[in-house]
Enzyme design. Structure first.
Site, PDB file in Angstrom:
ATOM      1  N   CYS A 254      67.991  -6.686  29.136  1.00 12.10           N
ATOM      2  CA  CYS A 254      68.115  -8.150  29.007  1.00 12.10           C
ATOM      3  C   CYS A 254      66.912  -8.548  28.165  1.00 12.10           C
ATOM      4  CB  CYS A 254      68.075  -8.820  30.376  1.00 12.10           C
ATOM      5  SG  CYS A 254      69.401  -8.292  31.477  1.00 12.10           S
ATOM      6  N   PRO A 257      63.815 -13.145  24.534  1.00 12.42           N
ATOM      7  CA  PRO A 257      63.569 -13.142  23.087  1.00 12.42           C
ATOM      8  C   PRO A 257      62.817 -11.931  22.556  1.00 12.42           C
ATOM      9  CG  PRO A 257      61.976 -14.558  24.170  1.00 12.42           C
ATOM     10  CD  PRO A 257      62.889 -14.043  25.255  1.00 12.42           C
ATOM     11  N   GLY A 258      62.573 -10.940  23.385  1.00 15.66           N
ATOM     12  CA  GLY A 258      62.031  -9.689  22.853  1.00 15.66           C
ATOM     13  C   GLY A 258      60.556  -9.455  23.079  1.00 15.66           C
ATOM     14  N   GLY A 259      59.945 -10.236  23.959  1.00 12.94           N
ATOM     15  CA  GLY A 259      58.516 -10.052  24.239  1.00 12.94           C
ATOM     16  C   GLY A 259      58.220  -8.632  24.717  1.00 12.94           C
ATOM     17  N   LYS A 260      58.986  -8.173  25.702  1.00 10.89           N
ATOM     18  CA  LYS A 260      58.720  -6.838  26.258  1.00 10.89           C
ATOM     19  C   LYS A 260      59.270  -5.753  25.338  1.00 10.89           C
ATOM     20  CE  LYS A 260      58.710  -8.868  30.852  1.00 10.89           C
ATOM     21  NZ  LYS A 260      59.413 -10.142  30.599  1.00 10.89           N
ATOM     22  N   ASP A 320      65.131  -6.714  32.878  1.00 14.13           N
ATOM     23  CA  ASP A 320      64.392  -7.981  33.042  1.00 14.13           C
ATOM     24  C   ASP A 320      65.442  -9.058  33.279  1.00 14.13           C
ATOM     25  OD1 ASP A 320      62.443  -9.891  33.055  1.00 14.13           O
ATOM     26  OD2 ASP A 320      61.943  -9.750  30.931  1.00 14.13           O
ATOM     27  N   CYS A 373      61.156 -13.038  36.690  1.00 18.18           N
ATOM     28  CA  CYS A 373      60.042 -13.993  36.602  1.00 18.18           C
ATOM     29  C   CYS A 373      60.251 -15.045  37.690  1.00 18.18           C
ATOM     30  CB  CYS A 373      59.916 -14.597  35.205  1.00 18.18           C
ATOM     31  SG  CYS A 373      61.406 -15.362  34.591  1.00 18.18           S
TER      32      CYS A 373
HETATM   33  C1  LIG Z   1      64.171 -13.192  31.610  1.00 15.25           C
HETATM   34  S1  LIG Z   1      65.042 -13.240  30.123  1.00 15.25           S
HETATM   35  C2  LIG Z   1      64.468 -11.782  29.354  1.00 15.25           C
HETATM   36  C3  LIG Z   1      63.107 -11.908  28.722  1.00 15.25           C
HETATM   37  C4  LIG Z   1      62.774 -10.728  27.819  1.00 15.25           C
HETATM   38  N1  LIG Z   1      62.910  -9.459  28.492  1.00 15.25           N
HETATM   39  C5  LIG Z   1      61.388 -10.813  27.222  1.00 15.25           C
HETATM   40  O1  LIG Z   1      60.458 -10.174  27.724  1.00 15.25           O
HETATM   41  O2  LIG Z   1      61.220 -11.526  26.231  1.00 15.25           O
HETATM   42  C6  LIG Z   1      66.648 -12.772  30.634  1.00 15.25           C
HETATM   43  C7  LIG Z   1      67.621 -12.506  29.508  1.00 15.25           C
HETATM   44  O3  LIG Z   1      68.803 -11.970  30.095  1.00 15.25           O
HETATM   45  C8  LIG Z   1      69.890 -12.332  29.271  1.00 15.25           C
HETATM   46  N2  LIG Z   1      71.109 -12.100  30.070  1.00 15.25           N
HETATM   47  C9  LIG Z   1      71.655 -12.883  31.028  1.00 15.25           C
HETATM   48  N3  LIG Z   1      72.738 -12.296  31.550  1.00 15.25           N
HETATM   49  C10 LIG Z   1      72.876 -11.107  30.918  1.00 15.25           C
HETATM   50  C11 LIG Z   1      73.828 -10.046  31.007  1.00 15.25           C
HETATM   51  N4  LIG Z   1      74.821 -10.099  31.860  1.00 15.25           N
HETATM   52  N5  LIG Z   1      73.663  -9.001  30.181  1.00 15.25           N
HETATM   53  C12 LIG Z   1      72.647  -8.945  29.282  1.00 15.25           C
HETATM   54  N6  LIG Z   1      71.730  -9.925  29.167  1.00 15.25           N
HETATM   55  C13 LIG Z   1      71.852 -10.985  29.957  1.00 15.25           C
HETATM   56  C14 LIG Z   1      69.606 -13.759  28.889  1.00 15.25           C
HETATM   57  O4  LIG Z   1      70.303 -14.104  27.712  1.00 15.25           O
HETATM   58  C15 LIG Z   1      68.088 -13.710  28.696  1.00 15.25           C
HETATM   59  O5  LIG Z   1      67.777 -13.519  27.341  1.00 15.25           O
END
Ligand SMILES: C[S@@+](CC[C@H](N)C(=O)[O-])C[C@H]1O[C@@H](n2cnc3c(N)ncnc32)[C@H](O)[C@@H]1O
Length: 432
Positions: A254, A257-260, A320, A373
């Site tokens: 998940c 926006p790609g931070g991790k 995530d 988070c």
């Molecule tokens: C907490 S954010 C991730 C932050 C990211 N890992 C970072 O460090 O920048 C959760 C992400 O999960 C995505 N998401 C939600 N449901 C999902 C699914 N079923 N499959 C894949 N991604 C999903 C959302 O679009 C969102 O971008």
């Protein structure tokens, strides 16, 4: 200045109608193209401040109103003005006059003179009765902490020792924290580079640099070349926990926006699949990777399904997961008012579809890092406990060894939000 109040009231009103602040604020700003950069900045501060303390300002307003206001725009102007009177350094009578002016700017108020008189009277009443009103709210927890009551009750139950500090921390301004790509420059050398630009920063747990005050990213040396990224310290703990080694096949499930994602690549991963269900958010992942000049296979797909998977197991998976985001309310002040208690269960259900599906894609001996988070136990250890009951081939490893985490308050993988970092949860699961 009344223009700033007007813009902030517009944004606050939209949030109270259910819109996200990150969408509502640009819309509100666009509606007032005549605003100067300074007024735009002030409008942003006022919208964030009013929503950060909405529980408090709304409780005052309820006391001041004989009956609910029928015009929600006037209601929002009053909320912004009360926030200023309670938390801003601005002169009280200037604030009242600006609120009255802001009402006169409204299109089609039912009766302008009446509305201006009402706003003036309510705010002057507040100034006259401030102490009495404050004492009658002394036992009102929503007013004291500025969170919905269900949220306060949940934290009290789940964190009997920490709940109060967690609520108060969530109402502070978050720091701007940098992650330095150590492949490109050492932390100490980068700190010197910042000092030469008069940007003061302190080093946190030998890992991250916390800026004394926020700086526009264009002014951060090396940002556009991928030398540094902006990332909360709590989030910087994820990638090192994956125990990455050259040649491992890694999934960031998940990712947007790609931070991790960027951090995983900076630690030397050369085979990374970055997945997210939201194609529009993946554009931000692509631009982050371009800035860092690091490659990954970016896929739009559902982490709860396997139709995008080629069937080759991953050695490491970062999950995530989507969550209530209750651990990052300092940065997203609208979350407290947009979330409903029932949303917790629907996030839990979503996570419960994602986690077992990703588990099937993990190689034997591989590790999956479950991250949220959130600070709500249902989404965190509660979710992991249910998973462990249903999956005998999973072992939860201790995360006490999070680099530098000994200096942080953490309860079995739950980072308690503090001045230095947000409230993340980490569970590291190994496949037997
Ligand atoms: C907490 S954010 C991730 C932050 C990211 N890992 C970072 O460090 O920048 C959760 C992400 O999960 C995505 N998401 C939600 N449901 C999902 C699914 N079923 N499959 C894949 N991604 C999903 C959302 O679009 C969102 O971008």
């Amino acid at each position: 200045m009344y223009l700033s109040q007007q813009i902030a009231a517009h944004a606050v009103n939209q949030v109270l109608l259910g819109r996200n602040l990150t969408l509502a604020l640009p819309t509100a700003l666009a509606a007032f193209p005549q605003a100067t950069p300074q007024q735009r900045g002030a409008a942003q501060d006022l919208s964030y401040g009013t929503l950060r303390f909405y529980g408090e300002v709304d409780a005052y307003l309820v006391q001041l109103l004989a009956k609910p206001l029928s015009d929600d725009r006037i209601h929002s102007i009053l909320l912004v003005a009360l926030y200023q009177l309670l938390h801003d350094k601005a002169d009280a009578f200037t604030v009242v006059n600006q609120a009255v002016q802001a009402v006169s700017l409204l299109k089609r108020p039912a009766a302008k003179a009446w509305a201006k008189g009402l706003v003036n009277a309510i705010l002057r009443n507040f100034l006259r009765q401030k102490e009495t009103l404050a004492s009658s709210l002394a036992n009102n927890e929503m007013a004291t902490y500025s969170y919905p009551q269900w949220w306060i009750n949940k934290l009290k139950r789940q964190y009997p020792l920490h709940w109060q500090g967690m609520l108060l921390t969530g109402n502070t301004h978050p720091p701007m924290t940098l992650r330095v790509n150590r492949k490109k420059i050492s932390l100490a050398d980068y700190q010197q580079l910042l000092a030469r630009q008069d940007i003061a920063a302190t080093c946190l747990a030998g890992q991250a640099l916390v800026l004394s005050k926020p700086v526009a990213v264009e002014k951060i040396p090396g940002f556009s070349d991928g030398v540094v990224s902006v990332q909360d310290y709590g989030a910087q703990l994820a990638a090192p926990l994956l125990d990455l080694k050259p040649g491992l096949r890694v999934l960031d499930a998940c990712c947007a926006p790609g931070g991790k994602t960027g951090h995983i690549l900076e630690l030397g991963c050369t085979d990374l699949t970055a997945l997210d269900a939201d194609p529009s958010r993946l554009l931000r992942v692509q631009s982050n990777l371009a800035r860092l000049q690091l490659p990954a296979q970016v896929i739009a797909g559902d982490a709860a399904s396997s139709d995008w998977w080629d069937g080759v197991p991953f050695d490491r998976i970062l999950a995530d997961v989507p969550c209530t985001a209750s651990g990052i309310v300092r940065r997203h002040v609208d979350i407290k008012w947009l979330r409903r208690e029932a949303d917790v269960a629907s996030f839990v259900a979503q996570q419960a579809r994602i986690l077992p599906n990703l588990w099937r894609m993990l190689a034997k001996g591989g590790k999956l890092l479950y991250v949220s988070c959130s600070v709500f136990n249902e989404e965190n250890q509660g979710q992991v406990d249910t998973f462990l009951q249903n999956n005998a081939d999973a072992t939860q490893l201790a995360v006490d060894s999070i680099a530098g985490a000994d200096k942080l308050t953490q309860l079995n993988g739950q980072l308690i939000p503090s001045v230095a970092h947000d409230g993340f949860f980490y569970a590291l699961l190994q496949k037997n």
